[in-house]
Design a protein around this motif. Structure first.
Motif, PDB file in Angstrom:
ATOM      1  N   SER A 138       0.817  -1.221   0.000  1.00 11.59           N
ATOM      2  CA  SER A 138       0.000   0.000   0.000  1.00 11.59           C
ATOM      3  C   SER A 138       0.848   1.268   0.000  1.00 11.59           C
ATOM      4  CB  SER A 138      -0.919   0.019   1.228  1.00 11.59           C
ATOM      5  OG  SER A 138      -0.158   0.040   2.427  1.00 11.59           O
ATOM      6  N   GLY A 170      -2.737  -1.963   5.355  1.00  7.98           N
ATOM      7  CA  GLY A 170      -3.564  -1.570   4.223  1.00  7.98           C
ATOM      8  C   GLY A 170      -3.098  -2.130   2.900  1.00  7.98           C
ATOM      9  N   ASN A 222      -7.094   6.180  -0.327  1.00 11.84           N
ATOM     10  CA  ASN A 222      -7.610   5.301   0.729  1.00 11.84           C
ATOM     11  C   ASN A 222      -9.094   5.520   0.979  1.00 11.84           C
ATOM     12  OD1 ASN A 222      -5.274   3.814   1.384  1.00 11.84           O
ATOM     13  ND2 ASN A 222      -4.498   5.475   2.663  1.00 11.84           N
TER      14      ASN A 222
END
Length: 863
Positions: free
Chosen positions: A533, A569, A856
């Motif tokens: 991420s 993430g 995000n």
């Protein structure tokens, strides 16, 4: 004698048949250039230049690139016929003078005597500033026909003129068509409801170090690779009620590291233009006011950092092509009093498009004349500045900048290096491990040595800026910069880059093309793959895979194994045959590195679905919305543009936004404009949006739209507001968040477009992929105060300004006003989310390092 006379007469007749007379713009268009309410559009201008090319050996029309809308961009080369036959020779001479290091001063002087000064005139970058695009036709005609106040044949022996009639062809066509449509109505000369560059609008003149736009890249190739002009003027327009014309010298402060000869050259050309205009009785000309010598990434001022004499002209505007009358009482006091830098004020009266054309013709011809008179000095000094930069770089302080080979986001790092190369920066790559300033750097690290001709440009991009503390008077309010105070590229892009002060030795090789790492596709048959991420390109790949119905999860914590070190993430993707087929193409395009996973049962994760994303576009030509669209298109983010009509509902019916969208994004825009279409009467933007629009472009989302947004969030939707658009949430939703700077004066807090430090909570979904400290662009931004929520609200502070040492690059006064305040807040309201991003996380598509705050929000996991 009679026979000789007859023979000469026959030759004269033959020459008039074989060489057609040059067609004037007036004859071609059917009206004088700059006539009231008359405009030539881009197709007409292009056709005229091509016709002049057919009729004269002194002009050659080139296609230098293509616009966003795929229109050809043209540039005319105008010079003596003998020079025209040897253009390659003179381009080669300039390259040798630019590179400098292979020449002795004596060789450089010889080349300067032999070469020709190359002058670039760019026009009409801002499409509504239309006069110069019209003027360019007449300038070209005058140069090839000798309609100049000097012997143009003599001048063109020493000068090669590059004339780009517009460097925003799409915008010129849009503005012309809009203007013609409403001539004779109350909307005549009014603004368009959309941007005059599809992505950037007015900000197309802030793209000259980032090169996002194809138009910027095309002209940059002319500037620093193909033609390398030593003199460059970019012709613009400004407001209507001040001076008639600004020309340099510029006002303080100057950008550091520009060679003094650049400023002397700028003053020389500016003074000569002012002199020639004055002797032709043109009044209202000012210098050393309004426009600073601090670089902002604009077209003309980027030339300063490339050892070229970069000049800006700014004409007072009319209403596109409609004349205006300015009563003398409407002129500001500053522009009725004589000053040394403003010796002959304009008295007021009628002001017409033809007036602008006349001023610009004189200043453009003056520029060319000055280049011819100083041709040899200009060329030699171009060499001298490059050589001085090379020698200064050898001494150190700094000696180099190092971009280590290990980066959190390698594809973005590669992009930054490519951006540097487009701007003419020389880049080397280490072939071995080395030590610089006491630190060990691995092999394959990239090195930007300061010993290079374009040292000022490379240094300006890579170092941190410190804007001088300039006040209206001692202890008084700060004097704002024209635009950016800071822009440091590695900080904006989230790339590790270290300044090296002292000379060091290592084996390195200059790279002509940035090498791309080759990652291996999964070799076996893993059950899953993982994408980190921290890498922006991972999000692009995930959007593409989700569209193809891939099964994707996001990890809730960092993941570390013997072969993997991935941030919270990160994306876990089930490795199906469809994913296997798509992955090689994505790896080649995005330069991503997938990691293999067999068992993910023990990994804490949350599923991800393909989001239906909407981006709101008002009828107020919002540049931030344009750049957000650019970011989405650049990264492959799927979205639908929505307008005011999408928030309208028939009487008695209910608007259900959730039936169409999962995420709705509002780019930075005044809350009143979003809701009503107009800013509050007492707001700073009220004047900009004055004047009526055709009724179909009036209004905003209105109360029905606000109600629909509330229902959307309450039902589980994601609302994302950027910078100013957060005000819509403050006014309509009453969240446990407010703007701490709302009533703070400029004396107490001031931060003009600068890069600041924030602390990030990396274990929360909006903070995924960040380091614990990040750099963000603050530009008319917010500091968010949060409070303990009640009722249906929850809040998470994702990013906040630290207690002190907040400034990273630029200028910041009164940091206490934002210390420990939030920059990004994720709020939960009933079933949905409102993400308040109070900073410019996608500023002009330059701030790649903070893109993930928005990305995000688009790929928020189902928790």
């Amino acid at each position: 004698m009679k026979k000789l006379f007859s023979f000469l007469a026959i030759l004269l007749f033959i020459s008039t048949v074989l060489v057609p007379a040059q067609t004037s713009p007036k004859d071609f268009l059917g009206h004088e250039v700059g006539a009231d309410r008359k405009l030539a559009d881009y197709d007409q201008i292009m056709s005229y230049f091509k016709k002049l090319d057919e009729e004269s050996a002194k002009i050659k029309v080139l296609t230098i690139g293509e616009t966003v809308r795929k229109k050809p961009m043209i540039m005319a080369v105008i010079t003596d016929e003998e020079n025209m036959a040897q253009l390659d020779k003179y381009q080669a001479i300039v390259r040798r003078l630019r590179d400098a290091v292979s020449l002795t001063p004596e060789q450089a002087k010889q080349l300067a005597a032999e070469g020709k000064a190359i002058v670039l005139i760019t026009n009409n970058q801002h499409a509504t500033e239309i006069a110069a695009s019209q003027m360019a036709m007449e300038l070209a005609y005058d140069l090839v026909t000798g309609n100049t106040p000097y012997d143009s044949d003599r001048i063109l022996k020493d000068v090669i003129v590059l004339l780009a009639p517009t460097i925003n062809p799409d915008g010129l066509q849009m503005v012309t068509e809009w203007y013609r449509k409403y001539v004779g109505t109350k909307y005549e000369g009014g603004r368009m409801p959309w941007l005059y560059h599809d992505y950037a609008g007015h900000d197309n003149n802030r793209d000259w170090f980032m090169f996002n736009l194809p138009e910027t890249r095309a002209v940059t190739k002319v500037l620093y690779h193909d033609w390398i002009p030593q003199v460059h003027i970019d012709e613009h327009q400004m407001g209507s009620t001040g001076a008639r014309l600004f020309i340099p010298p510029f006002m303080d402060p100057p950008i550091p590291n520009v060679h003094p000869l650049v400023w002397r050259g700028v003053a020389l050309f500016g003074t000569n233009m002012a002199y020639d205009l004055q002797q032709n009785n043109y009044t209202g000309i000012v210098y050393d006011r309004s426009f600073t010598a601090w670089w902002i990434g604009a077209c003309d001022d980027t030339s300063w950092l490339h050892n070229s004499i970069g000049i800006l002209s700014e004409m007072a505007s009319v209403n596109i092509a409609s004349p205006i009358f300015i009563d003398p009482t409407e002129l500001p006091d500053d522009y009725i009093e004589k000053r040394v830098n403003f010796p002959d004020p304009w008295p007021g009266g009628w002001w017409r498009l033809r007036d602008l054309v006349n001023y610009e013709l004189v200043l453009s011809k003056s520029l060319i004349k000055t280049a011819a008179f100083h041709k040899t000095d200009i060329l030699y000094n171009f060499y001298k500045m490059g050589m001085d930069n090379i020698q200064a770089g050898l001494k150190g302080e700094p000696f180099a900048f190092v971009i280590p080979s290990k980066q959190n986001d390698m594809p973005t790092t590669l992009r930054m290096l490519e951006i540097l190369q487009i701007g003419g920066v020389e880049i080397h790559q280490a072939k071995e491990q080395f030590i610089a300033d006491g630190k060990v750097y691995p092999a394959d690290s990239f090195i930007v040595y300061m010993s290079q001709p374009y040292r000022p440009y490379a240094q300006a991009l890579l170092e941190k800026q410190t804007y001088p503390d300039m006040r209206e008077y001692e202890g008084g309010p700060p004097i704002p910069p024209y635009d950016n105070a800071g822009w440091t590229l590695p900080l904006q892009m989230g790339v590790q880059c270290e300044r090296i002060e002292k000379p060091f030795l290592t084996q390195s090789v200059k790279v002509d093309a940035i090498p791309v790492p080759q990652y291996a596709a999964p070799s076996g048959d893993p059950a899953y793959i993982l994408l980190d991420s921290r890498v922006n390109a991972s999000y692009s790949a995930v959007f593409a895979l989700l569209k193809n119905k891939a099964e994707v999860f996001r990890t809730k914590a960092t993941l570390k194994t013997d072969s993997i070190d991935a941030a919270a993430g990160s994306f876990i993707i089930k490795y199906t045959s469809k994913v296997e087929d798509a992955l090689p193409g994505l790896m080649t395009k995005l330069h991503i590195q997938p990691f293999e996973l067999d068992d993910v049962s023990a990994i804490d994760k949350a599923p991800l679905k393909y989001p239906r994303i909407a981006l709101y576009q008002s009828w107020r030509s919002n540049m931030d919305e344009g750049w957000t669209r650019y970011m989405f298109d650049d990264l492959g983010v799927p979205y639908t543009t929505i307008w005011n009509k999408d928030f309208k509902v028939e009487k008695g019916k209910k608007l259900d936004l959730s039936s169409r969208f999962d995420v709705i994004v509002f780019a930075s825009e005044n809350a009143d404009i979003i809701k009503t279409g107009s800013p509050a009467a007492n707001s700073s933007s009220a004047r900009r949006f004055s004047g009526s629009m055709p009724p179909e472009y009036e209004g905003g989302i209105d109360k029905d739209g606000v109600d629909a947004l509330k229902a959307f969030v309450e039902g589980g939707g994601m609302l994302v507001t950027l910078n100013d658009a957060c005000g819509l949430v403050f006014k309509e939703f009453t969240p446990p968040v407010s703007n701490a700077l709302e009533r703070v004066s400029r004396n107490d807090f001031f931060c003009p477009t600068s890069i600041l430090k924030v602390d990030v909570k990396t274990d929360t979904p909006i903070g995924y992929g960040f380091d614990k400290e990040a750099a963000v662009m603050f530009s008319r931004s917010l500091a968010l105060s949060t409070r303990v929520p009640s009722g249906d609200w929850e809040r998470t502070v994702v990013a906040s300004f630290p207690k002190n040492d907040i400034l990273l690059s630029g200028w910041l006064l009164g940091e206490d006003a934002i210390a420990r305040k939030a920059a990004v807040v994720d709020t939960r309201y009933q079933k949905g989310h409102i993400v308040l991003i109070g900073i410019r996380c996608q500023h002009r598509a330059q701030s790649h390092g903070s893109y993930k705050f928005l990305l995000n929000a688009l790929l928020y996991p189902e928790i």
